[in-house]
Design an enzyme around this catalytic site. Structure first.
Site, PDB file in Angstrom:
ATOM      1  N   ASN A  15       0.866  -1.174   0.000  1.00  0.00           N
ATOM      2  CA  ASN A  15       0.000   0.000   0.000  1.00  0.00           C
ATOM      3  C   ASN A  15       0.905   1.227   0.000  1.00  0.00           C
ATOM      4  O   ASN A  15       1.423   1.620   1.034  1.00  0.00           O
ATOM      5  CB  ASN A  15      -0.883  -0.041   1.266  1.00  0.00           C
ATOM      6  N   TRP A  16       1.077   1.786  -1.180  1.00  0.00           N
ATOM      7  CA  TRP A  16       2.009   2.919  -1.293  1.00  0.00           C
ATOM      8  C   TRP A  16       1.407   4.208  -0.738  1.00  0.00           C
ATOM      9  O   TRP A  16       2.093   5.218  -0.650  1.00  0.00           O
ATOM     10  CB  TRP A  16       2.424   3.119  -2.762  1.00  0.00           C
ATOM     11  N   LYS A  17       0.133   4.190  -0.449  1.00  0.00           N
ATOM     12  CA  LYS A  17      -0.559   5.388   0.064  1.00  0.00           C
ATOM     13  C   LYS A  17      -0.319   6.569  -0.896  1.00  0.00           C
ATOM     14  O   LYS A  17      -0.175   6.351  -2.091  1.00  0.00           O
ATOM     15  CB  LYS A  17      -0.120   5.682   1.497  1.00  0.00           C
TER      16      LYS A  17
ATOM     17  N   HIS B 292      -9.797   1.217   4.519  1.00  0.00           N
ATOM     18  CA  HIS B 292      -8.556   1.439   5.266  1.00  0.00           C
ATOM     19  C   HIS B 292      -8.837   2.447   6.391  1.00  0.00           C
ATOM     20  O   HIS B 292      -9.588   3.399   6.200  1.00  0.00           O
ATOM     21  CB  HIS B 292      -7.463   1.961   4.333  1.00  0.00           C
TER      22      HIS B 292
ATOM     23  N   GLU C 282      -7.222   4.848   7.518  1.00  0.00           N
ATOM     24  CA  GLU C 282      -6.925   6.255   7.230  1.00  0.00           C
ATOM     25  C   GLU C 282      -8.107   6.905   6.519  1.00  0.00           C
ATOM     26  O   GLU C 282      -8.377   8.088   6.700  1.00  0.00           O
ATOM     27  CB  GLU C 282      -5.637   6.366   6.399  1.00  0.00           C
TER      28      GLU C 282
ATOM     29  N   GLU D 162      -5.843  -4.711  10.677  1.00  0.00           N
ATOM     30  CA  GLU D 162      -4.846  -3.653  10.855  1.00  0.00           C
ATOM     31  C   GLU D 162      -5.192  -2.842  12.097  1.00  0.00           C
ATOM     32  O   GLU D 162      -5.968  -1.882  12.022  1.00  0.00           O
ATOM     33  CB  GLU D 162      -4.851  -2.717   9.644  1.00  0.00           C
TER      34      GLU D 162
ATOM     35  N   GLY E  52       1.938   2.541  10.912  1.00  0.00           N
ATOM     36  CA  GLY E  52       2.895   3.642  10.793  1.00  0.00           C
ATOM     37  C   GLY E  52       3.564   4.022  12.102  1.00  0.00           C
ATOM     38  O   GLY E  52       4.206   5.062  12.193  1.00  0.00           O
TER      39      GLY E  52
ATOM     40  N   SER F 249       2.946  -1.780  10.620  1.00  0.00           N
ATOM     41  CA  SER F 249       4.384  -1.828  10.912  1.00  0.00           C
ATOM     42  C   SER F 249       5.018  -3.170  10.571  1.00  0.00           C
ATOM     43  O   SER F 249       5.897  -3.647  11.299  1.00  0.00           O
ATOM     44  CB  SER F 249       4.658  -1.452  12.375  1.00  0.00           C
TER      45      SER F 249
ATOM     46  N   GLY G 126       2.583  -0.914   4.439  1.00  0.00           N
ATOM     47  CA  GLY G 126       2.620   0.501   4.082  1.00  0.00           C
ATOM     48  C   GLY G 126       4.052   0.962   3.911  1.00  0.00           C
ATOM     49  O   GLY G 126       4.686   0.727   2.882  1.00  0.00           O
ATOM     50  N   GLY G 127       4.579   1.595   4.955  1.00  0.00           N
ATOM     51  CA  GLY G 127       5.909   2.218   4.900  1.00  0.00           C
ATOM     52  C   GLY G 127       6.991   1.353   4.277  1.00  0.00           C
ATOM     53  O   GLY G 127       7.739   1.818   3.418  1.00  0.00           O
TER      54      GLY G 127
HETATM   55  P1  PGA Z   1       2.426   0.550   7.789  1.00  0.00           P
HETATM   56  O1  PGA Z   1       0.985   0.744   7.126  1.00  0.00           O
HETATM   57  O2  PGA Z   1       3.008  -0.724   7.247  1.00  0.00           O
HETATM   58  O3  PGA Z   1       3.206   1.772   7.382  1.00  0.00           O
HETATM   59  O4  PGA Z   1       2.217   0.471   9.271  1.00  0.00           O
HETATM   60  C1  PGA Z   1       0.143  -0.341   6.905  1.00  0.00           C
HETATM   61  C2  PGA Z   1      -1.143   0.128   6.266  1.00  0.00           C
HETATM   62  O5  PGA Z   1      -1.596   1.237   6.587  1.00  0.00           O
HETATM   63  O6  PGA Z   1      -1.742  -0.567   5.432  1.00  0.00           O
END
Ligand code: PGA
Length: 259
Positions: free
Chosen positions: A9-11, A94, A96, A166, A172, A212, A233-234
């Protein structure tokens, strides 16, 4: 058994040039991954990344979709448009988007059904906040999100869905859920899926962990029988760290496969 799946997930990251470079590096580093791998760039980079991934085993996905096929919805992108671009999967609900864009369970459910109708696999995200966990509400929260998100989906279509657990406190933050914490929730979710569909279908549905995930912790997380891969994500923004995660997920406790 369930094929491990790792979704990037590159966001909201990446110029076109960066997206092309990252997708190429992941593709070249994972010639024959023993896990299913899907990259979800921002909408603006979908077409470019589709070109890079063409002919490889790595799939394309999106981070969100609308619930209608077309119409007067300024700024939105429909699942039909994603299907046309070759997206095999779309992340829905998600945290976010729930937090910052006010997405409700009802909206999430419409999106899940719209994606299914277009043949795009919904990856439904559920997870509790730190406060909810402290109050002992983890199961209540994820159950509510799962039941609402999958409401009205036929038992047959449930078998085409993917779920991601999640926990918000892990996204994050660098603080991942422990394998035991994640596994407990995954087992609970699978039990609910058995009720909603059937035991057989629930056994076939992949439940990913997200929050994470890094190359260092992916191995111990994915060794848990209930954890079928990761939503990253990250650590998906660096080819080497993402490739490391895929290798760990693919190994599922065994030796690392040679790419
Ligand atoms: P993260 O994000 O790996 O940066 O914690 C995961 C996500 O939001 O899907």
């Amino acid at each position: 058994m369930r094929t491990p799946l790792v979704v990037a997930n590159w966001k909201m990251h990446g110029t076109l040039g960066e997206a092309r470079a990252l997708a190429s590096a992941v593709r070249d580093g994972l010639k024959r991954p023993r896990a299913e791998v899907v990259l979800c760039p921002p909408f603006t980079a979908l077409a470019a990344v589709a070109e890079i991934l063409a002919g490889s085993t790595i799939g394309l996905g999106a981070q969100n979709c609308h619930w209608e096929t077309q119409g007067a919805f300024t700024g939105e992108v429909s699942p039909a448009m994603l299907a046309e671009l070759g997206c095999r999967l779309v992340i829905i609900g998600h945290s976010e988007r729930r937090q910052h864009l006010g997405e409700t369970d009802a909206l999430v459910n419409r999106k899940v059904r719209a994606a299914l109708a277009q043949g795009v696999t919904p990856l439904l995200c559920v997870g509790e906040s730190a406060d909810e966990r402290r109050q002992g509400l983890t199961f209540t929260v994820v159950e509510g999100q799962l039941r609402a998100g999958l409401g009205g989906v036929s038992p047959e279509d449930l078998g085409r869905c993917i779920v991601a657990y999640e926990p918000l406190w892990a996204i994050g933050t660098g603080v991942n859920a422990t394998p035991a914490q994640a596994s407990e929730v995954h087992g609970y979710l699978r039990g609910l899926l058995s009720e909603l569909a059937s035991k057989e279908t629930a056994q076939a549905i992949r439940i990913l962990y997200g929050g994470s995930v890094k190359a260092d912790n992916a191995g111990e997380l994915c060794r848990e029988p209930e954890i079928d891969g990761a939503l990253v994500g990250g650590a998906s923004l660096q080819a080497q760290s993402f490739i490391g995660i895929v290798r760990k997920a693919a190994a599922r406790g065994g030796s690392h496969p040679k790419e």
